[in-house]
Design an enzyme around this catalytic site. Structure first.
Site, PDB file in Angstrom:
ATOM      1  N   ARG A  41      46.988 -80.151-100.524  1.00 42.92           N
ATOM      2  CA  ARG A  41      47.895 -79.399 -99.628  1.00 42.92           C
ATOM      3  C   ARG A  41      49.166 -78.987-100.367  1.00 42.92           C
ATOM      4  NH1 ARG A  41      47.172 -82.533 -93.860  1.00 42.92           N
ATOM      5  NH2 ARG A  41      45.167 -81.577 -93.446  1.00 42.92           N
ATOM      6  N   LYS A 203      32.111 -82.619 -81.162  1.00 44.14           N
ATOM      7  CA  LYS A 203      32.251 -82.269 -79.742  1.00 44.14           C
ATOM      8  C   LYS A 203      32.195 -80.787 -79.434  1.00 44.14           C
ATOM      9  CE  LYS A 203      35.313 -86.095 -78.753  1.00 44.14           C
ATOM     10  NZ  LYS A 203      36.745 -86.201 -79.004  1.00 44.14           N
ATOM     11  N   GLY A 352      38.489 -80.112 -90.725  1.00 44.29           N
ATOM     12  CA  GLY A 352      38.932 -81.319 -91.409  1.00 44.29           C
ATOM     13  C   GLY A 352      37.966 -81.864 -92.456  1.00 44.29           C
ATOM     14  N   GLY A 376      42.887 -77.770 -86.045  1.00 39.75           N
ATOM     15  CA  GLY A 376      43.161 -77.287 -84.688  1.00 39.75           C
ATOM     16  C   GLY A 376      43.742 -75.880 -84.685  1.00 39.75           C
TER      17      GLY A 376
HETATM   18  P1  AMP Z   1      34.805 -82.465 -85.628  1.00 38.71           P
HETATM   19  O1  AMP Z   1      36.111 -83.113 -85.861  1.00 38.71           O
HETATM   20  O2  AMP Z   1      34.543 -82.080 -84.233  1.00 38.71           O
HETATM   21  O3  AMP Z   1      34.554 -81.328 -86.619  1.00 38.71           O
HETATM   22  O4  AMP Z   1      33.689 -83.578 -85.935  1.00 38.71           O
HETATM   23  C1  AMP Z   1      33.520 -84.151 -87.179  1.00 38.71           C
HETATM   24  C2  AMP Z   1      32.686 -85.371 -87.023  1.00 38.71           C
HETATM   25  O5  AMP Z   1      31.449 -85.044 -86.430  1.00 38.71           O
HETATM   26  C3  AMP Z   1      32.351 -86.058 -88.332  1.00 38.71           C
HETATM   27  O6  AMP Z   1      33.054 -87.263 -88.384  1.00 38.71           O
HETATM   28  C4  AMP Z   1      30.854 -86.283 -88.242  1.00 38.71           C
HETATM   29  O7  AMP Z   1      30.468 -87.581 -88.598  1.00 38.71           O
HETATM   30  C5  AMP Z   1      30.561 -86.042 -86.781  1.00 38.71           C
HETATM   31  N1  AMP Z   1      29.167 -85.643 -86.570  1.00 38.71           N
HETATM   32  C6  AMP Z   1      28.509 -84.620 -87.098  1.00 38.71           C
HETATM   33  N2  AMP Z   1      27.227 -84.623 -86.687  1.00 38.71           N
HETATM   34  C7  AMP Z   1      27.067 -85.683 -85.882  1.00 38.71           C
HETATM   35  C8  AMP Z   1      25.976 -86.240 -85.162  1.00 38.71           C
HETATM   36  N3  AMP Z   1      24.770 -85.661 -85.188  1.00 38.71           N
HETATM   37  N4  AMP Z   1      26.187 -87.354 -84.438  1.00 38.71           N
HETATM   38  C9  AMP Z   1      27.394 -87.950 -84.412  1.00 38.71           C
HETATM   39  N5  AMP Z   1      28.461 -87.483 -85.072  1.00 38.71           N
HETATM   40  C10 AMP Z   1      28.308 -86.353 -85.806  1.00 38.71           C
END
Ligand code: AMP
Length: 397
Positions: A41, A203, A352, A376
Site C-alpha cells: 500500500r 457472502k 481483499g 468495500g
Molecule cells: P469476501 O470477503 O466476501 O470476498 O470473502 C472472502 C472469503 O470467502 C475468504 O476468506 C474465503 O475463504 C471465503 N470463501 C470462498 N469460497 C468459500 C466457500 N466455498 N465456502 C466458505 N467460504 C468461502
C-alpha cells in the site's frame, strides 16, 4: 456526477511549488514488532509522493492505521511506516507524533520545499471517523492544497477524506486515485462488450448492490465461492453443509430469472473447511459435505467464458483460498484472466484476497489492466454509489 475528477497531473508543475499539500493516503499496513511486514500500500502511493516532491511541494502526509477507536495506542502508530517510507523514497521522512495541534503546526512551518512530513494516525482522534467539523477545520488550516490518494477509504465521509476538503479550494485526485476512478468508471459506465462479471467470496449480502447495478449492463455473471451455494439452493440443488443465506433466496431467484447468471456445475467438496480435510471433486454435494471450491469442469467452463476482448471484473475468491487444496479454482481462473488480458481483454480485479491469489498463482499486478486497491470502496463504486471521498474532489473542466 462528473466522473472526470481534477488530478495532480492535470495542473501546471508550478502549482505545487512552495505550497503546503495535505496528502491523504492509505497506509493501513500490517505492522509486527515495530516493522511494516507488507509495504504494497505504501509502494502504490510513491508515484504521487515523488510527483509532488519533485515539484517542490511541502508535503503533509496523513493516514489511518487499524482501529485504535479514537485513542492513542502505540500498537497503531505510523512511526514504523515513516521508516519504511524513508527506505522506499531513499530520503529523509519527517515524522510528528500527532496529527493536529501546536507540535504539528511547528513541524509544518519548518517544512522546506520538496520535503515530506508524515503525521501520526488520524484515528487516534475519534473526531476523524465522526467527520467532526472542528477537527476537519484544524486539518484544513495546515495546508493550501488537498490531495486524496486513498481510494480504499473513499466510501467513508471522514474528517480527512471529506470534512477537510470542504475548506480547501483546490481538491485533487492523486495518481493512484485517478487510476482507480478511470478503471472503475470504465467498468461501471462504459464497459466494452462482452462484459463479464466474476463474483466469489463468502457472502451474497455484500454484493447485492453491485449485482443490481451491473446486472442490466453485463452480459454474464459467473458465480463461485461460498456465495454460489445460495444461488444453487434457490434452484433446488442439494448444497449439503455449504454456506447459505436463506434470507436472500428470493432475491437470488430474481437474479437467476434474468438468465445472465452462470453457476458451478461441480465442486471441490470437503468434510471440513481446513487443511487436513477429506476432499474430492464431485457434481453432487452429500448432506454431510461442504462446497469449498469450484470443481475442474467448472474451472474449464468459466475459463472458456472469459472473453478474448471486452471487459471483465472480478471480486472475491472462488474457493477457500486460505487452504492450498481449495485455491485451485481461484488461481487457475486468475491465470486465464491474465492470459486473455495479453490478447486484448480489459481486466479489473479487486477485493481483499486478490493479492493472496496473485501470489499463489505466481502472477504480477501488471498482468491485469487494473488491480483495485479497494475492498468495500470498489464494491460500493460498482454499485453506482458516488463515494463521498471522490465526490468532494474538483471536477475536471
Ligand atoms: P469476501 O470477503 O466476501 O470476498 O470473502 C472472502 C472469503 O470467502 C475468504 O476468506 C474465503 O475463504 C471465503 N470463501 C470462498 N469460497 C468459500 C466457500 N466455498 N465456502 C466458505 N467460504 C468461502
Amino acid at each position: 456526477m462528473n466522473y472526470s475528477k481534477l488530478s495532480i497531473i492535470d495542473l501546471p508543475d508550478n502549482t505545487f511549488k512552495g505550497k503546503k499539500v495535505f496528502l491523504r493516503v492509505d497506509f493501513n499496513v500490517p505492522v509486527k514488532d515495530g516493522k511494516v511486514i507488507d509495504d504494497i500500500r505504501i509502494r502504490k502511493t510513491i508515484p504521487t509522493i515523488t510527483y509532488l516532491l519533485d515539484r517542490d511541494g511541502k508535503l503533509i502526509v496523513a493516514s489511518h492505521l487499524g482501529r485504535p477507536k479514537g485513542s492513542r495506542d502505540p500498537k497503531y502508530s505510523l512511526r514504523p511506516v515513516a521508516e519504511k517510507l524513508s527506505e522506499l523514497l531513499k530520503s529523509r521522512v519527517n515524522f510528528v507524533d500527532d496529527c493536529v495541534g501546536e507540535k504539528v503546526e511547528k513541524a509544518v512551518r519548518d517544512l522546506k520545499e520538496g520535503e515530506l512530513l508524515l503525521l501520526e494516525n488520524l484515528r487516534f482522534y475519534e473526531e476523524e471517523e465522526k467527520n467532526d467539523p472542528e477537527f476537519s477545520r484544524k486539518l484544513a488550516s495546515m495546508c493550501d492544497i488537498y490531495v486524496n490518494d486513498a481510494f480504499a477509504t473513499a466510501h467513508r465521509a471522514h474528517a480527512s477524506t471529506y470534512g477537510i476538503a470542504q475548506h480547501i479550494e483546490l481538491r485533487l485526485a492523486g495518481i493512484l486515485m485517478k487510476k482507480e476512478i478511470d478503471a472503475l468508471t470504465k467498468v461501471r459506465e462504459n464497459p466494452e462488450h462482452p462484459f463479464v462479471v466474476l463474483l466469489g467470496g463468502a457472502k451474497v449480502k455484500d454484493k447485492v448492490g453491485l449485482i443490481e447495478y451491473l446486472l442490466p449492463k453485463a452480459d454474464a455473471f459467473l458465480i463461485g465461492g461460498g456465495m454460489a451455494y445460495t444461488f444453487l439452493y434457490a434452484m433446488d440443488k442439494k448444497i449439503g453443509k455449504s454456506l447459505l443465506e436463506e434470507d436472500l433466496v428470493d432475491k437470488v431467484k430474481e437474479y437467476i430469472s434474468t438468465e445472465k447468471i452462470i453457476l458451478p456445475e461441480d465442486h471441490v467438496i470437503a468434510d471440513k473447511v481446513s487443511a487436513g480435510a477429506n476432499y474430492r471433486a464431485d457434481r453432487e454435494i452429500p448432506d454431510d459435505m461442504i462446497g469449498v471450491d469450484i470443481g475442474p469442469i467448472t474451472i474449464q467452463r468459466y475459463a472458456s467464458l472469459i472473453p478474448d476482448s471486452g471487459t471483465l471484473f472480478w471480486n472475491g475468491p472462488l474457493g477457500v483460498i486460505e487452504v492450498d487444496e481449495f485455491s485451485k479454482g481461484s488461481t487457475e481462473i486468475c491465470r486465464a484472466i491474465a492470459y486473455k488480458t495479453k490478447h486484448g481483454l480489459f481486466s479489473v480485479i479487486g477485493g481483499g484476497d486478490t493479492l493472496t491469489i496473485l501470489e499463489k498463482a505466481k502472477l504480477d499486478e501488471d498482468e491485469f489492466s487494473h488491480v483495485s486497491s479497494g475492498g468495500g470502496a470498489t464494491l460500493e463504486y460498482l454499485a453506482g454509489i458516488d463515494l463521498p471521498g471522490i465526490k468532494i474532489l474538483n471536477d475536471k473542466g
